[in-house]
Design a protein around this motif. Sequence first.
Motif, PDB file in Angstrom:
ATOM      1  N   PRO A  75       0.846  -1.205   0.000  1.00 25.62           N
ATOM      2  CA  PRO A  75       0.000   0.000   0.000  1.00 25.62           C
ATOM      3  C   PRO A  75       0.883   1.257   0.000  1.00 25.62           C
ATOM      4  O   PRO A  75       1.098   1.885   1.032  1.00 25.62           O
ATOM      5  CB  PRO A  75      -0.802  -0.144   1.291  1.00 25.62           C
ATOM      6  N   SER A  76       1.414   1.596  -1.177  1.00 18.20           N
ATOM      7  CA  SER A  76       2.426   2.650  -1.274  1.00 18.20           C
ATOM      8  C   SER A  76       1.948   3.973  -0.689  1.00 18.20           C
ATOM      9  O   SER A  76       2.714   4.684  -0.034  1.00 18.20           O
ATOM     10  CB  SER A  76       2.831   2.848  -2.739  1.00 18.20           C
ATOM     11  N   SER A  77       0.676   4.316  -0.916  1.00 22.43           N
ATOM     12  CA  SER A  77       0.187   5.599  -0.412  1.00 22.43           C
ATOM     13  C   SER A  77       0.213   5.640   1.112  1.00 22.43           C
ATOM     14  O   SER A  77       0.479   6.679   1.712  1.00 22.43           O
ATOM     15  CB  SER A  77      -1.240   5.853  -0.911  1.00 22.43           C
ATOM     16  N   ARG A  78      -0.034   4.473   1.737  1.00 23.92           N
ATOM     17  CA  ARG A  78      -0.013   4.417   3.195  1.00 23.92           C
ATOM     18  C   ARG A  78       1.404   4.373   3.745  1.00 23.92           C
ATOM     19  O   ARG A  78       1.634   4.714   4.899  1.00 23.92           O
ATOM     20  CB  ARG A  78      -0.811   3.197   3.679  1.00 23.92           C
ATOM     21  N   LEU A  79       2.350   3.931   2.931  1.00 25.96           N
ATOM     22  CA  LEU A  79       3.729   3.900   3.379  1.00 25.96           C
ATOM     23  C   LEU A  79       4.425   5.255   3.257  1.00 25.96           C
ATOM     24  O   LEU A  79       5.473   5.467   3.863  1.00 25.96           O
ATOM     25  CB  LEU A  79       4.521   2.859   2.581  1.00 25.96           C
ATOM     26  N   PRO A 136      -7.615   1.395   6.545  1.00 26.72           N
ATOM     27  CA  PRO A 136      -6.538   2.149   5.873  1.00 26.72           C
ATOM     28  C   PRO A 136      -6.056   3.359   6.673  1.00 26.72           C
ATOM     29  O   PRO A 136      -4.851   3.615   6.743  1.00 26.72           O
ATOM     30  CB  PRO A 136      -7.195   2.574   4.556  1.00 26.72           C
ATOM     31  N   LYS A 137      -6.975   4.079   7.303  1.00 23.45           N
ATOM     32  CA  LYS A 137      -6.594   5.265   8.072  1.00 23.45           C
ATOM     33  C   LYS A 137      -5.752   4.879   9.292  1.00 23.45           C
ATOM     34  O   LYS A 137      -4.716   5.504   9.581  1.00 23.45           O
ATOM     35  CB  LYS A 137      -7.841   6.025   8.522  1.00 23.45           C
ATOM     36  N   THR A 138      -6.180   3.832  10.004  1.00 27.28           N
ATOM     37  CA  THR A 138      -5.433   3.388  11.188  1.00 27.28           C
ATOM     38  C   THR A 138      -4.081   2.819  10.797  1.00 27.28           C
ATOM     39  O   THR A 138      -3.070   3.070  11.459  1.00 27.28           O
ATOM     40  CB  THR A 138      -6.244   2.323  11.960  1.00 27.28           C
ATOM     41  N   TRP A 175       1.431  -7.848   8.779  1.00 32.61           N
ATOM     42  CA  TRP A 175       1.981  -8.256   7.493  1.00 32.61           C
ATOM     43  C   TRP A 175       2.753  -9.567   7.651  1.00 32.61           C
ATOM     44  O   TRP A 175       3.190  -9.916   8.743  1.00 32.61           O
ATOM     45  CB  TRP A 175       2.926  -7.188   6.959  1.00 32.61           C
ATOM     46  N   ASP A 176       2.934 -10.286   6.547  1.00 29.22           N
ATOM     47  CA  ASP A 176       3.814 -11.451   6.605  1.00 29.22           C
ATOM     48  C   ASP A 176       5.262 -10.976   6.437  1.00 29.22           C
ATOM     49  O   ASP A 176       5.527  -9.808   6.139  1.00 29.22           O
ATOM     50  CB  ASP A 176       3.428 -12.510   5.568  1.00 29.22           C
ATOM     51  N   PHE A 177       6.208 -11.904   6.631  1.00 27.38           N
ATOM     52  CA  PHE A 177       7.615 -11.505   6.615  1.00 27.38           C
ATOM     53  C   PHE A 177       8.076 -11.019   5.247  1.00 27.38           C
ATOM     54  O   PHE A 177       8.934 -10.148   5.152  1.00 27.38           O
ATOM     55  CB  PHE A 177       8.502 -12.660   7.101  1.00 27.38           C
ATOM     56  N   LEU A 178       7.513 -11.570   4.178  1.00 27.21           N
ATOM     57  CA  LEU A 178       7.929 -11.143   2.845  1.00 27.21           C
ATOM     58  C   LEU A 178       7.486  -9.707   2.574  1.00 27.21           C
ATOM     59  O   LEU A 178       8.282  -8.872   2.118  1.00 27.21           O
ATOM     60  CB  LEU A 178       7.363 -12.082   1.783  1.00 27.21           C
ATOM     61  N   HIS A 179       6.208  -9.387   2.850  1.00 28.29           N
ATOM     62  CA  HIS A 179       5.725  -8.015   2.664  1.00 28.29           C
ATOM     63  C   HIS A 179       6.454  -7.053   3.605  1.00 28.29           C
ATOM     64  O   HIS A 179       6.777  -5.923   3.221  1.00 28.29           O
ATOM     65  CB  HIS A 179       4.213  -7.944   2.915  1.00 28.29           C
ATOM     66  N   ALA A 180       6.697  -7.513   4.838  1.00 26.59           N
ATOM     67  CA  ALA A 180       7.391  -6.647   5.801  1.00 26.59           C
ATOM     68  C   ALA A 180       8.811  -6.351   5.355  1.00 26.59           C
ATOM     69  O   ALA A 180       9.301  -5.223   5.500  1.00 26.59           O
ATOM     70  CB  ALA A 180       7.399  -7.309   7.176  1.00 26.59           C
ATOM     71  N   SER A 181       9.494  -7.357   4.794  1.00 24.09           N
ATOM     72  CA  SER A 181      10.848  -7.133   4.303  1.00 24.09           C
ATOM     73  C   SER A 181      10.846  -6.142   3.148  1.00 24.09           C
ATOM     74  O   SER A 181      11.702  -5.255   3.069  1.00 24.09           O
ATOM     75  CB  SER A 181      11.469  -8.465   3.859  1.00 24.09           C
ATOM     76  N   ALA A 182       9.864  -6.275   2.252  1.00 19.69           N
ATOM     77  CA  ALA A 182       9.755  -5.335   1.130  1.00 19.69           C
ATOM     78  C   ALA A 182       9.504  -3.918   1.634  1.00 19.69           C
ATOM     79  O   ALA A 182      10.118  -2.953   1.146  1.00 19.69           O
ATOM     80  CB  ALA A 182       8.631  -5.780   0.197  1.00 19.69           C
ATOM     81  N   GLY A 183       8.604  -3.775   2.606  1.00 18.46           N
ATOM     82  CA  GLY A 183       8.323  -2.449   3.160  1.00 18.46           C
ATOM     83  C   GLY A 183       9.503  -1.882   3.924  1.00 18.46           C
ATOM     84  O   GLY A 183       9.790  -0.675   3.852  1.00 18.46           O
ATOM     85  N   ALA A 184      10.207  -2.752   4.637  1.00 15.87           N
ATOM     86  CA  ALA A 184      11.358  -2.304   5.428  1.00 15.87           C
ATOM     87  C   ALA A 184      12.448  -1.723   4.540  1.00 15.87           C
ATOM     88  O   ALA A 184      13.163  -0.792   4.948  1.00 15.87           O
ATOM     89  CB  ALA A 184      11.918  -3.464   6.248  1.00 15.87           C
ATOM     90  N   LYS A 185      12.591  -2.246   3.310  1.00 17.31           N
ATOM     91  CA  LYS A 185      13.618  -1.714   2.408  1.00 17.31           C
ATOM     92  C   LYS A 185      13.343  -0.250   2.076  1.00 17.31           C
ATOM     93  O   LYS A 185      14.263   0.573   2.022  1.00 17.31           O
ATOM     94  CB  LYS A 185      13.670  -2.525   1.111  1.00 17.31           C
TER      95      LYS A 185
END
Length: 260
Positions: A75-79, A136-138, A175-185
């Motif tokens: 969710p790029s807009s939320r990130l 989405p807001k939270t 999130w799962d670990f794969l999505h979390a790793s992608a977001g963490a980058k």
Amino acid sequence: MLDLTPANVGLMLLASTGAGLVDAIVGGGGLIMVPSLFGLFPQALPATLLGTNKAASVWGTGWAAWQFSKQVRLPSSRLMGAIVAALIGAITGAWLATRVPASQFRIALPVVLSLVWVYTLWRKDLGRHHTPHWSPKTENLLATLLGATVGFYDGLFGPGTGSFFVFALVRGLGWDFLHASAGAKRLNFATNVAALAWFIPHGHVDWALALPMAVANVAGSSVGTRLALRHGTGFVRGVFLVVVGALILKTAWDAWGGLL
């Protein structure tokens, strides 16, 4: 200036490649790169070694973020709020680091990492399934708070930032670990840029070493990203436990080794 003998450069290229591989999967590349820099260049200013590390690793982190973005939907807009908050938090932490001694953080870090490791091992279902459970807001608000908190830590002290980002996204957002790793980058890339905004103007980057290290870091990052995408969440979770376990041993030795 650093003592850039062929042997030292060769060893740092190997370290940078390994750091890029590990960092792309779950963070923690600094566990390899920073000790290597300090061990090979003991006479250099610490700020120069840290700045050179950031100038090399930011490319691998950015490359991994881009590679993940093509395969893992986020969710790029939320990130965006989290990325901006992480950047501001890192700058604030870096400013405070010049005024507050880091000794207390060094002592507490192994304990905090141990709690993260034990909790992840105990909750065997943690991060195995991608189940965001907030509106989405939270989720936007929580991600922004997480970005600011971990970003502030990265600027103030730093070790294990990528792993803290992964754990925060798994535990806080579901999130799962794969999505979390992608977001963490993406978040870690922002904090690295923030750090470089201080290191570069103050002359704390040795570009003659940082640039070849950056190439090696991107090469390692490419391999790490492919492994994470190919083997999925269970693989990333396993690497997370190994890396955090190594971080616990390393930070515990740094903090308490002299007392033993």
